[in-house]
Design a protein around this motif. Structure first.
Motif, PDB file in Angstrom:
ATOM      1  N   PRO A  33      42.017  71.102  47.193  1.00 38.83           N
ATOM      2  CA  PRO A  33      41.856  70.535  48.527  1.00 38.83           C
ATOM      3  C   PRO A  33      43.207  70.060  49.042  1.00 38.83           C
ATOM      4  O   PRO A  33      44.109  69.791  48.248  1.00 38.83           O
ATOM      5  CB  PRO A  33      40.913  69.355  48.272  1.00 38.83           C
ATOM      6  CG  PRO A  33      41.167  68.956  46.852  1.00 38.83           C
ATOM      7  CD  PRO A  33      41.496  70.235  46.133  1.00 38.83           C
ATOM      8  N   PRO A  34      43.358  69.991  50.355  1.00 34.46           N
ATOM      9  CA  PRO A  34      42.359  70.339  51.363  1.00 34.46           C
ATOM     10  C   PRO A  34      42.372  71.805  51.767  1.00 34.46           C
ATOM     11  O   PRO A  34      41.527  72.223  52.544  1.00 34.46           O
ATOM     12  CB  PRO A  34      42.758  69.458  52.546  1.00 34.46           C
ATOM     13  CG  PRO A  34      44.249  69.373  52.426  1.00 34.46           C
ATOM     14  CD  PRO A  34      44.562  69.354  50.955  1.00 34.46           C
ATOM     15  N   GLY A  35      43.324  72.600  51.242  1.00 32.95           N
ATOM     16  CA  GLY A  35      43.407  73.996  51.646  1.00 32.95           C
ATOM     17  C   GLY A  35      42.138  74.775  51.370  1.00 32.95           C
ATOM     18  O   GLY A  35      41.685  75.575  52.199  1.00 32.95           O
ATOM     19  N   GLU A  36      41.525  74.544  50.216  1.00 28.39           N
ATOM     20  CA  GLU A  36      40.340  75.312  49.847  1.00 28.39           C
ATOM     21  C   GLU A  36      39.184  75.094  50.812  1.00 28.39           C
ATOM     22  O   GLU A  36      38.271  75.917  50.895  1.00 28.39           O
ATOM     23  CB  GLU A  36      39.903  74.976  48.430  1.00 28.39           C
ATOM     24  CG  GLU A  36      39.392  73.567  48.247  1.00 28.39           C
ATOM     25  CD  GLU A  36      38.642  73.390  46.933  1.00 28.39           C
ATOM     26  OE1 GLU A  36      38.738  74.264  46.080  1.00 28.39           O
ATOM     27  OE2 GLU A  36      37.970  72.358  46.789  1.00 28.39           O
ATOM     28  N   GLU A  37      39.216  73.989  51.554  1.00 26.98           N
ATOM     29  CA  GLU A  37      38.121  73.676  52.460  1.00 26.98           C
ATOM     30  C   GLU A  37      38.063  74.623  53.653  1.00 26.98           C
ATOM     31  O   GLU A  37      37.035  74.717  54.323  1.00 26.98           O
ATOM     32  CB  GLU A  37      38.248  72.230  52.932  1.00 26.98           C
ATOM     33  CG  GLU A  37      38.107  71.211  51.798  1.00 26.98           C
ATOM     34  CD  GLU A  37      38.559  69.815  52.180  1.00 26.98           C
ATOM     35  OE1 GLU A  37      38.878  69.613  53.374  1.00 26.98           O
ATOM     36  OE2 GLU A  37      38.633  68.943  51.305  1.00 26.98           O
ATOM     37  N   VAL A  38      39.153  75.332  53.941  1.00 24.06           N
ATOM     38  CA  VAL A  38      39.157  76.275  55.066  1.00 24.06           C
ATOM     39  C   VAL A  38      39.108  77.719  54.590  1.00 24.06           C
ATOM     40  O   VAL A  38      39.189  78.639  55.398  1.00 24.06           O
ATOM     41  CB  VAL A  38      40.394  76.061  55.966  1.00 24.06           C
ATOM     42  CG1 VAL A  38      40.419  74.652  56.516  1.00 24.06           C
ATOM     43  CG2 VAL A  38      41.688  76.377  55.231  1.00 24.06           C
ATOM     44  N   ALA A  39      38.964  77.934  53.288  1.00 21.20           N
ATOM     45  CA  ALA A  39      39.002  79.287  52.743  1.00 21.20           C
ATOM     46  C   ALA A  39      37.627  79.921  52.597  1.00 21.20           C
ATOM     47  O   ALA A  39      37.513  81.135  52.432  1.00 21.20           O
ATOM     48  CB  ALA A  39      39.713  79.290  51.381  1.00 21.20           C
ATOM     49  N   GLY A  40      36.563  79.119  52.650  1.00 22.30           N
ATOM     50  CA  GLY A  40      35.233  79.662  52.438  1.00 22.30           C
ATOM     51  C   GLY A  40      35.074  80.177  51.015  1.00 22.30           C
ATOM     52  O   GLY A  40      35.690  79.673  50.073  1.00 22.30           O
ATOM     53  N   THR A  41      34.265  81.198  50.860  1.00 23.98           N
ATOM     54  CA  THR A  41      34.109  81.849  49.562  1.00 23.98           C
ATOM     55  C   THR A  41      35.373  82.633  49.243  1.00 23.98           C
ATOM     56  O   THR A  41      35.871  83.389  50.086  1.00 23.98           O
ATOM     57  CB  THR A  41      32.903  82.805  49.565  1.00 23.98           C
ATOM     58  OG1 THR A  41      31.730  82.059  49.878  1.00 23.98           O
ATOM     59  CG2 THR A  41      32.733  83.486  48.218  1.00 23.98           C
ATOM     60  N   VAL A  42      35.911  82.455  48.046  1.00 24.73           N
ATOM     61  CA  VAL A  42      37.154  83.132  47.663  1.00 24.73           C
ATOM     62  C   VAL A  42      36.839  84.243  46.664  1.00 24.73           C
ATOM     63  O   VAL A  42      36.182  84.016  45.651  1.00 24.73           O
ATOM     64  CB  VAL A  42      38.167  82.142  47.051  1.00 24.73           C
ATOM     65  CG1 VAL A  42      39.422  82.874  46.575  1.00 24.73           C
ATOM     66  CG2 VAL A  42      38.530  81.067  48.075  1.00 24.73           C
ATOM     67  N   VAL A  43      37.315  85.442  46.965  1.00 19.98           N
ATOM     68  CA  VAL A  43      37.199  86.592  46.075  1.00 19.98           C
ATOM     69  C   VAL A  43      38.605  86.995  45.654  1.00 19.98           C
ATOM     70  O   VAL A  43      39.478  87.208  46.509  1.00 19.98           O
ATOM     71  CB  VAL A  43      36.500  87.774  46.770  1.00 19.98           C
ATOM     72  CG1 VAL A  43      36.510  89.010  45.879  1.00 19.98           C
ATOM     73  CG2 VAL A  43      35.077  87.402  47.149  1.00 19.98           C
ATOM     74  N   VAL A  44      38.839  87.072  44.351  1.00 15.52           N
ATOM     75  CA  VAL A  44      40.127  87.547  43.839  1.00 15.52           C
ATOM     76  C   VAL A  44      39.987  89.039  43.554  1.00 15.52           C
ATOM     77  O   VAL A  44      39.181  89.443  42.715  1.00 15.52           O
ATOM     78  CB  VAL A  44      40.543  86.784  42.570  1.00 15.52           C
ATOM     79  CG1 VAL A  44      41.904  87.285  42.078  1.00 15.52           C
ATOM     80  CG2 VAL A  44      40.611  85.283  42.839  1.00 15.52           C
ATOM     81  N   ALA A  45      40.763  89.858  44.261  1.00 14.54           N
ATOM     82  CA  ALA A  45      40.603  91.302  44.208  1.00 14.54           C
ATOM     83  C   ALA A  45      41.737  91.967  43.445  1.00 14.54           C
ATOM     84  O   ALA A  45      42.910  91.619  43.618  1.00 14.54           O
ATOM     85  CB  ALA A  45      40.535  91.872  45.629  1.00 14.54           C
ATOM     86  N   ASP A  46      41.394  92.930  42.615  1.00 13.78           N
ATOM     87  CA  ASP A  46      42.365  93.721  41.865  1.00 13.78           C
ATOM     88  C   ASP A  46      42.876  94.843  42.769  1.00 13.78           C
ATOM     89  O   ASP A  46      42.106  95.701  43.207  1.00 13.78           O
ATOM     90  CB  ASP A  46      41.683  94.308  40.626  1.00 13.78           C
ATOM     91  CG  ASP A  46      42.619  95.188  39.797  1.00 13.78           C
ATOM     92  OD1 ASP A  46      43.820  95.272  40.116  1.00 13.78           O
ATOM     93  OD2 ASP A  46      42.130  95.805  38.827  1.00 13.78           O
ATOM     94  N   ILE A  47      44.180  94.840  43.044  1.00 10.63           N
ATOM     95  CA  ILE A  47      44.745  95.893  43.891  1.00 10.63           C
ATOM     96  C   ILE A  47      45.720  96.786  43.115  1.00 10.63           C
ATOM     97  O   ILE A  47      46.427  97.590  43.715  1.00 10.63           O
ATOM     98  CB  ILE A  47      45.440  95.307  45.132  1.00 10.63           C
ATOM     99  CG1 ILE A  47      46.634  94.429  44.740  1.00 10.63           C
ATOM    100  CG2 ILE A  47      44.444  94.537  45.979  1.00 10.63           C
ATOM    101  CD1 ILE A  47      47.499  94.005  45.926  1.00 10.63           C
ATOM    102  N   GLY A  48      45.755  96.629  41.801  1.00 10.56           N
ATOM    103  CA  GLY A  48      46.605  97.491  40.991  1.00 10.56           C
ATOM    104  C   GLY A  48      47.841  96.827  40.436  1.00 10.56           C
ATOM    105  O   GLY A  48      48.675  97.489  39.804  1.00 10.56           O
ATOM    106  N   ILE A  49      47.994  95.520  40.634  1.00 13.30           N
ATOM    107  CA  ILE A  49      49.099  94.781  40.014  1.00 13.30           C
ATOM    108  C   ILE A  49      48.660  94.419  38.598  1.00 13.30           C
ATOM    109  O   ILE A  49      47.671  93.716  38.411  1.00 13.30           O
ATOM    110  CB  ILE A  49      49.439  93.521  40.818  1.00 13.30           C
ATOM    111  CG1 ILE A  49      49.966  93.903  42.197  1.00 13.30           C
ATOM    112  CG2 ILE A  49      50.466  92.658  40.081  1.00 13.30           C
ATOM    113  CD1 ILE A  49      50.228  92.722  43.117  1.00 13.30           C
TER     114      ILE A  49
END
Length: 525
Positions: free
Chosen positions: A199-215
């Motif tokens: 917080p407080p940043g997470e409060e404006v992020a909604g549901t967070v999905v961590v996505a694999d993009i090939g790194i």
């Protein structure tokens, strides 16, 4: 799960592209497609939705162009709005912008406030808006047209999908640096960013999905710079090992809880029961002699030891000698101890002469605020402190507001400077190690802000340490299960009605829930 800042994410991109050889357009393609996959999972009728993609001129906008193309090719009604001039788009983003043009997908330039007045209503009438304006590259607050767009989005009811970060957040700060787009879903790439986890940043992020993009995961793990880790159930599950069939209580350690004073005997009881519920084989409560009958009557499972006391019913400085050198595997002290000169001398004596690991909480921390230099640990005699923000502030010479604004850096700096383990309590409790690693715990709820909750955590840390877990492992497991038990208690009773005893009552269920998928997992430290 490592949490990274903006510079670390850029370095991860560079290493993946230059050292591993994954072309940058491939990463952008993967990023855009992962956003669409997350949208498909989040929105039941995506195929029927009207989607507006707000794109910036950099790589975040390029990700947005990929999102627009993939959605359009799937039959979704998509409109793209570019913040700025198309002529200013470069690199991989330009490549994907040109592809949109060749596919006949129009891109509307929004270069001025007048342009936004003309097209903003179109955007806000859409069913979903994709925020691909700035991402992790933002260093300064939103201003001008970008700030207006953020404010208009927030004033509407349209759900926003943020690409990597909601625009207005900096990847280097847990707090918004100015106006920020409030997202209902954030799809972040490769690793979570700092403001998405605290917080407080997470409060404006909604549901967070961590996505694999090939790194590759190894690239993230090897990044230089601050080491911040998010704690997952998978990280702590292996720490709870199956017990040998011929085990006896001596195999699981002996914790001594030096706590309590006249009128505050409950603190000693809570710490002792929490240590037992965490698996310690033996627990002894050392408490002022006049308090011993009360403490003993509260629990039949732990032993008691009388401490020499002062007329006010607090332990005298001479009591320190009685608790050292008795073969205990760990000493925890502080809850209900008192804050007078004798209690200060008691704690200082433990720090100077104890050979056992120490867990210091509550009054033990308060009495050290006058001489924080005396608070130090070593590999041979580790020290764990469990302050709330006010106690941390007194130790560090700050205000509680300062601590809350800089939780990670305050905990890390104190841990490394004093060679201690810091469990900084509160929402998203932190565990900071003497090596400078900071762990962010995901469990817990506001109902745990109740008298005695910290005493329970102190006993839990001591209980797991007594069983021979490494210090970091004991802290992480105790903090995770403490929060998990609190979540179970809140689900059963509601946050307002919870007490510390309710947390203890759920420790067994929390441990079972953690280990249900892996019975007999091997213990590690």
């Amino acid at each position: 799960m490592r949490i990274v800042n903006g510079d670390q994410m850029r370095e991860a991109d560079r290493r993946t592209i230059q050292d591993i050889g994954v072309p940058s357009p491939v990463l952008m393609e993967n990023a855009g497609r992962q956003v669409v996959s997350a949208m498909e999972a989040a929105f039941d009728r995506l195929a029927e939705a009207r989607v507006a993609v707000l794109a910036g001129r950099g790589n975040n906008g390029g990700d947005g162009f990929v999102v627009a193309r993939v959605l359009s090719q799937a039959g979704v009604d998509v409109q793209v709005y570019l913040l700025g001039a198309a002529a200013d788009v470069r690199g991989d983003a330009r490549l994907n912008l040109d592809i949109l043009g060749r596919l006949g997908l129009d891109v509307v330039e929004v270069r001025t406030s007048q342009d936004w007045e003309l097209h903003g209503a179109e955007v806000l009438r859409c069913d979903i808006v994709v925020d691909a304006l700035f991402g992790t590259g933002l260093k300064t607050p939103l201003e001008g047209l970008a700030e207006t767009i953020a404010q208009d989005l927030n004033a509407s009811a349209v759900p926003v999908v943020a690409v990597d970060l909601p625009s207005g957040l900096s990847a280097d700060d847990s707090a918004p640096i100015g106006a920020v787009v409030e997202a209902s879903l954030t799809v972040t790439f490769a690793a979570p960013k700092l403001p998405l986890m605290l917080p407080p940043g997470e409060e404006v992020a909604g549901t967070v999905v961590v996505a694999d993009i090939g790194i590759p995961a190894g690239v993230i793990d090897d990044l230089p710079g601050p080491r911040i880790e998010g704690v997952l159930a998978d990280d702590v599950r292996p720490l709870v090992g199956a017990r040998a069939r011929d085990a006896h209580k001596g195999h699981f350690g002996h914790a001594l809880i030096a706590a309590g004073s006249r009128g505050r005997t409950g603190a000693a009881h809570l710490g002792a029961v929490a240590a037992l519920r965490s698996g310690a084989g033996l627990v002894t409560v050392a408490t002022p002699s006049s308090c011993l009958p009360i403490v003993a009557s509260m629990g039949a499972e732990y032993m008691t030891m009388a401490l020499e006391e002062l007329p006010d019913g607090t332990a005298s400085r001479a009591a320190a000698g009685a608790v050292m050198g008795r073969g205990h595997d760990v000493i925890a002290t502080g809850p209900g101890l008192g804050t007078g000169p004798d209690q200060q001398a008691f704690v200082l004596a433990l720090l100077e002469r104890s050979a056992q690991p120490l867990v210091l909480d509550a009054d033990a921390i308060t009495v050290l605020s006058a001489s924080p230099a005396a608070l130090s640990g070593s590999p041979d005699r580790p020290v764990v402190i469990t302050p709330h923000p006010g106690e941390m502030a007194r130790l560090a010479g700050l205000t509680a507001a300062d601590v809350q604004r800089q939780r990670i850096s305050v905990a890390r700096d104190f841990a490394t400077g004093h060679h201690v383990y810091v469990i900084l309590k509160g929402y998203r409790t932190l565990v900071a190690t003497p090596e400078g690693v900071v762990y962010v715990n995901p469990t817990g709820n506001p109902g745990m802000a109740t008298a005695g909750s910290g005493d329970v955590l102190t006993g839990m840390v001591a209980g797991w340490l007594a069983q021979g877990l490494g210090v970091t492992a004991a802290c992480l497991l105790a903090v995770y299960l403490h929060g998990a038990a609190g979540d179970l208690a809140a689900a059963e009773l509601g946050e307002a009605a919870m007490t510390a005893g309710d947390i203890i009552a759920q420790l067994g269920a929390a441990t079972l829930a953690l280990t249900a998928d892996q019975p007999g997992a091997a213990r590690s430290s």
